[in-house]
Design an enzyme around this catalytic site. Structure first.
Site, PDB file in Angstrom:
ATOM      1  N   GLN A  97       3.828  -5.260   2.076  1.00  3.86           N
ATOM      2  CA  GLN A  97       4.490  -5.635   3.323  1.00  3.86           C
ATOM      3  C   GLN A  97       3.929  -6.937   3.896  1.00  3.86           C
ATOM      4  O   GLN A  97       4.050  -7.193   5.096  1.00  3.86           O
ATOM      5  CB  GLN A  97       4.362  -4.499   4.349  1.00  3.86           C
ATOM      6  CG  GLN A  97       5.050  -3.221   3.923  1.00  3.86           C
ATOM      7  CD  GLN A  97       5.035  -2.159   5.002  1.00  3.86           C
ATOM      8  OE1 GLN A  97       5.739  -2.253   6.011  1.00  3.86           O
ATOM      9  NE2 GLN A  97       4.227  -1.135   4.802  1.00  3.86           N
ATOM     10  N   ARG A 134      12.750   0.428   6.191  1.00  2.00           N
ATOM     11  CA  ARG A 134      13.014   0.687   7.611  1.00  2.00           C
ATOM     12  C   ARG A 134      13.963   1.878   7.780  1.00  2.00           C
ATOM     13  O   ARG A 134      14.071   2.450   8.855  1.00  2.00           O
ATOM     14  CB  ARG A 134      13.654  -0.529   8.295  1.00  2.00           C
ATOM     15  CG  ARG A 134      12.871  -1.828   8.316  1.00  2.00           C
ATOM     16  CD  ARG A 134      11.461  -1.671   8.777  1.00  2.00           C
ATOM     17  NE  ARG A 134      10.570  -1.500   7.643  1.00  2.00           N
ATOM     18  CZ  ARG A 134       9.327  -1.044   7.732  1.00  2.00           C
ATOM     19  NH1 ARG A 134       8.838  -0.691   8.894  1.00  2.00           N
ATOM     20  NH2 ARG A 134       8.570  -0.928   6.660  1.00  2.00           N
ATOM     21  N   ASP A 158      -6.397  -3.548  11.614  1.00  2.47           N
ATOM     22  CA  ASP A 158      -5.045  -3.127  11.252  1.00  2.47           C
ATOM     23  C   ASP A 158      -4.266  -4.310  10.670  1.00  2.47           C
ATOM     24  O   ASP A 158      -4.598  -5.471  10.930  1.00  2.47           O
ATOM     25  CB  ASP A 158      -4.333  -2.594  12.503  1.00  2.47           C
ATOM     26  CG  ASP A 158      -3.074  -1.811  12.161  1.00  2.47           C
ATOM     27  OD1 ASP A 158      -2.883  -1.467  10.974  1.00  2.47           O
ATOM     28  OD2 ASP A 158      -2.283  -1.538  13.076  1.00  2.47           O
ATOM     29  N   GLU A 159      -3.243  -4.007   9.883  1.00  7.01           N
ATOM     30  CA  GLU A 159      -2.368  -5.033   9.289  1.00  7.01           C
ATOM     31  C   GLU A 159      -3.189  -6.118   8.596  1.00  7.01           C
ATOM     32  O   GLU A 159      -2.960  -7.321   8.774  1.00  7.01           O
ATOM     33  CB  GLU A 159      -1.449  -5.659  10.360  1.00  7.01           C
ATOM     34  CG  GLU A 159      -0.600  -4.666  11.133  1.00  7.01           C
ATOM     35  CD  GLU A 159       0.526  -4.064  10.310  1.00  7.01           C
ATOM     36  OE1 GLU A 159       0.616  -4.352   9.099  1.00  7.01           O
ATOM     37  OE2 GLU A 159       1.329  -3.286  10.862  1.00  7.01           O
ATOM     38  N   LYS A 189       0.013   5.515   9.146  1.00  6.67           N
ATOM     39  CA  LYS A 189      -1.145   4.614   9.218  1.00  6.67           C
ATOM     40  C   LYS A 189      -1.827   4.673  10.587  1.00  6.67           C
ATOM     41  O   LYS A 189      -3.049   4.843  10.673  1.00  6.67           O
ATOM     42  CB  LYS A 189      -0.669   3.188   8.921  1.00  6.67           C
ATOM     43  CG  LYS A 189      -1.656   2.083   9.264  1.00  6.67           C
ATOM     44  CD  LYS A 189      -1.139   0.742   8.827  1.00  6.67           C
ATOM     45  CE  LYS A 189       0.089   0.310   9.587  1.00  6.67           C
ATOM     46  NZ  LYS A 189      -0.206  -0.215  10.935  1.00  6.67           N
ATOM     47  N   THR A 190      -1.051   4.533  11.657  1.00  6.63           N
ATOM     48  CA  THR A 190      -1.638   4.518  12.994  1.00  6.63           C
ATOM     49  C   THR A 190      -2.303   5.851  13.315  1.00  6.63           C
ATOM     50  O   THR A 190      -3.403   5.900  13.876  1.00  6.63           O
ATOM     51  CB  THR A 190      -0.567   4.185  14.044  1.00  6.63           C
ATOM     52  OG1 THR A 190       0.045   2.939  13.714  1.00  6.63           O
ATOM     53  CG2 THR A 190      -1.182   4.086  15.423  1.00  6.63           C
TER      54      THR A 190
END
Length: 714
Positions: free
Chosen positions: A253, A598, A222-223, A33-34
């Site tokens: 998430q 994770r 973002d997020e 994503k980043t």
């Protein structure tokens, strides 16, 4: 341009090349994503000729903003320095610094942090004559403001529960109004006000909004699944015809509902921004295929989501392992032993143990310490250093040793009993002037304080005298129970929005005291000595070579580890017992999904058959989330990590045909209801007189009568 796009997959390329209007990027865990956002901004600058000063990138932390800018500088050079990267709050502050005078904010207005807020709240409570806990009031004020979206507080106040910060919602509303009036009189804003005052500015002065829109023609958020109503309102105001908005997030998430994050913001994006294009990043670079199969199965049942399936870049991999522990201590011992074994393969910091509630860390910390495995509590506080635990320990210390001034000062007005800071300073001054201990100064308060203050002090010293008698007569568990009841500590905690979890830490302290007593323990003073030694050993960072990470699932979001232990996957913990609505259960499922994703190489899921809850040891059931995963995706393991031939339950307690206990042999592995797993080192006698000596991990040698021990062969 092709050289710039070369490192990207096709999904990422489509996002980078998006032009015109709004777009929602549903970015799965580990999907880059980043990187995608960085390359999109780089392409805007280098490929489309957009000036960096026209680009706004909103992140949720200053660290993320700094990382974004650093990665862009590596791609496009110094031009990235003009990029506007900010959190919602820092972006709002920048606008208010430039234009805040138009809505009555003084030039150079102060931004109050939490401590500053508390001082104002204390003044307001005193002026209104309201007895409430200032920290709880502050938390509820922030919650109401976040949910108000700049449209007034009425709707958010109407949604409050019947009991807020120890007062009714009507009284709380009065406190909130007085607090806002006081903040305006001071010309100050708190963090939540930054967003609300920015909204106020934009709506009252369209020319200011237009200037900011010109400065932020290309907006990236973002997020997005974590935005609250106020943050959504700012995004909605900033977007205008002819600009571009790219929101990046993952509904699967979204785990911060308790912080006022609104999942509907991302699910409703196409309706809020008509004509929006939808992109999905489903290629996962983090986890093995075996782990992703579990992740996809884990989240499939949620209804409030945007359909996607994570696809692995890393095929195969070790199956996810499932360990069914006898109880919570057996579970902790297994995790600590298995983590120690994995240290031959991974560095300590590449291993994480994730849990739903902070209270679960206590037995894990203890098990890791016994195994000699370096560990640290990440994003939290070691169990015996938690505020509510320290409060109760301070009562115990003050009862055992009234000369302990640190303990006395901690509990003197906790919970609040009308002993203010000025009174405490007067008592301390008297003690220094007379050269007497603080406790004696408290006993003599009637000679130098006014009647009201002296009365409050006398009530406290009488209470403490009673606790001193209890300390001599009761064990630690009963002592703490008496203190909790006498000072109404449970009610004190539950006045806080986070009170339920803090209460779980109190219950865990009671559990620790009971288990210590059952293991041979002693009186309250001896328990305090044990805690002091334990707390010292828990301090992280003293061991060379890093430490295994212990953290809550909420703190794990955004991180990745080679090996992950997800513990306590059972009804009542995950999903949590307080999650009862369908929306709450879906958030718990998302939390489970976050934990699973994770893991890079190895995933362990554990649950216990018995756990102590609110002072009662009871059987617990595996989480419904485990039952939703196809059996073939989970590999059941033994206490040493060996694969079980079948998923059958533990063997029955061994008995002969006559009903007498069967003889055990040295070297056999056994399980005890309380001490967990152990190895028989000696056996003697027959029938009803048969005895065994067993070495239990973390407990030591125990000599037991087989007839009554309830041992099971493993």
């Amino acid at each position: 341009m092709e050289e710039l796009l070369a490192p990207l997959n096709q999904e990422q390329r489509r996002v980078v090349l998006h032009q015109g209007g709004p777009a929602l990027v549903v970015a799965g865990a580990g999907s880059g994503k980043t990187r995608t956002v960085v390359y999109r901004i780089a392409h805007l600058i280098a490929g489309r000729g957009v000036h960096p000063a026209e680009i706004l990138a909103v992140t949720f932390t200053n660290k993320a903003a700094d990382e974004l800018k650093a990665r862009l500088k590596a791609l496009v050079g110094p031009r990235a320095g003009d990029l506007w990267t900010a959190t919602f709050h820092s972006a709002a502050l920048r606008v208010l610094r430039a234009y805040g005078e138009r809505i009555g904010l003084p030039r150079g207005f102060p931004v109050y942090d939490e401590d500053d807020q508390l001082q104002v709240i204390k003044e307001v409570l005193a002026a209104l004559g309201v007895e409430a806990r200032p920290t709880a009031v502050r938390a509820w004020i922030d919650r109401v403001k976040s949910r108000s979206a700049g449209e007034g507080f009425e709707r958010a106040l109407a949604e409050l529960p019947d009991w807020v910060a120890g007062i009714g919602p009507g009284t709380f509303a009065e406190v909130l109004r007085a607090y806002q009036e006081r903040m305006r009189a001071l010309g100050a804003v708190d963090f939540s006000d930054l967003l609300l005052r920015a909204i106020e500015l934009f709506e009252a002065h369209p020319e200011v909004l237009e200037r900011v829109r010109t400065r932020a023609r290309f907006v990236h958020v973002d997020e997005y699944q974590d935005t609250n109503p106020a943050q959504f309102r700012i995004v909605k105001l900033l977007y205008a015809e002819g600009s571009e908005l790219v929101a990046v997030g993952d509904p699967d998430q979204s785990i911060y509902g308790f912080r006022s994050a609104d999942l509907e913001n991302i699910l409703r994006f196409p309706e809020d921004f008509p004509g929006a294009k939808l992109y999905k990043l489903e290629t996962n670079y983090r986890s093995t295929e075996a782990i992703l199969k579990v992740a996809n199965a884990a989240i499939r049942k949620n209804a409030a989501r945007i359909e996607k399936v994570l696809r692995p870049v890393r095929p195969g991999g070790d199956p996810a392992k499932l360990y069914a522990a006898f109880d919570h201590r057996d579970e902790a011992a297994f995790v600590a032993r298995e983590a120690r074994r994995l240290l031959g393969r991974y560095r300590p910091e590449e291993i994480a143990v994730l849990y739903r509630t902070n209270a679960q860390s206590r037995v894990l910390e203890e098990a890791f310490r016994r195994q000699g495995v370096a560990h640290r509590v990440v994003g939290g506080t070691a169990f015996f250093a938690r505020r509510e635990v320290k409060d109760l320990l301070a009562y115990a210390r003050a009862a055992v040793a009234p000369e302990d001034e640190v303990a006395l000062l901690r509990v003197l007005n906790t919970p609040p009993r009308g002993i203010g800071a000025k009174t405490i300073e007067r008592v301390k001054a008297y003690a220094a002037e007379k050269g007497v201990p603080l406790y004696r100064a408290l006993r003599e308060a009637g000679s130098y304080l006014d009647r009201r203050a002296a009365g409050a002090i006398a009530a406290f010293t009488n209470l403490l005298a009673g606790f001193r008698e209890l300390a001599e007569a009761l064990g630690p568990r009963e002592f703490f129970e008496e203190v909790i009841a006498a000072v109404r500590y449970r009610e004190y905690l539950l006045a806080d929005p986070a009170g339920a979890e803090r209460l779980e830490n109190v219950e865990e302290l009671l559990r620790a005291a009971r288990e210590w007593e059952e293991a041979g323990g002693g009186d309250l003073a001896a328990f305090l000595d044990e805690v002091a030694l334990t707390a010292r050993a828990e301090e992280p960072g003293n061991e060379a070579g890093g430490a295994v990470n212990l953290m809550t699932l909420h703190n794990a979001k955004g991180l990745e580890f080679k090996a992950v232990f997800l513990v306590g996957v059972e009804e009542g913990l995950l999903p949590h017992r307080q999650s009862v609505t369908e929306a709450e259960l879906e958030e718990e499922r998302r939390l489970f999904y976050v934990g699973v994703t994770r893991a890079m190489d190895l995933l362990y899921l554990t649950h216990a058959g018995e756990r102590e809850t609110y002072g009662k040891r009871e059987k617990v059931e595996p989480s419904r989330f485990l039952l939703e995963i196809p059996e073939g995706l989970l590999q059941r393991v033994h206490s040493f990590g060996e694969v079980l031939a079948s998923p059958s339950t533990a063997a029955s307690r061994p008995r002969s045909r006559e009903g007498e206990p069967l003889a055990f042999k040295g070297g056999e592995r056994v399980r005890h209801p309380r001490f967990g797993l152990g190895t028989v080192v000696a056996a003697r006698g027959e029938g009803a007189k048969a005895e065994v000596t067993v070495h239990f991990e973390g407990v030591g040698l125990k000599k037991l009568l087989v007839k009554y021990a309830g041992l099971e062969r493993v």
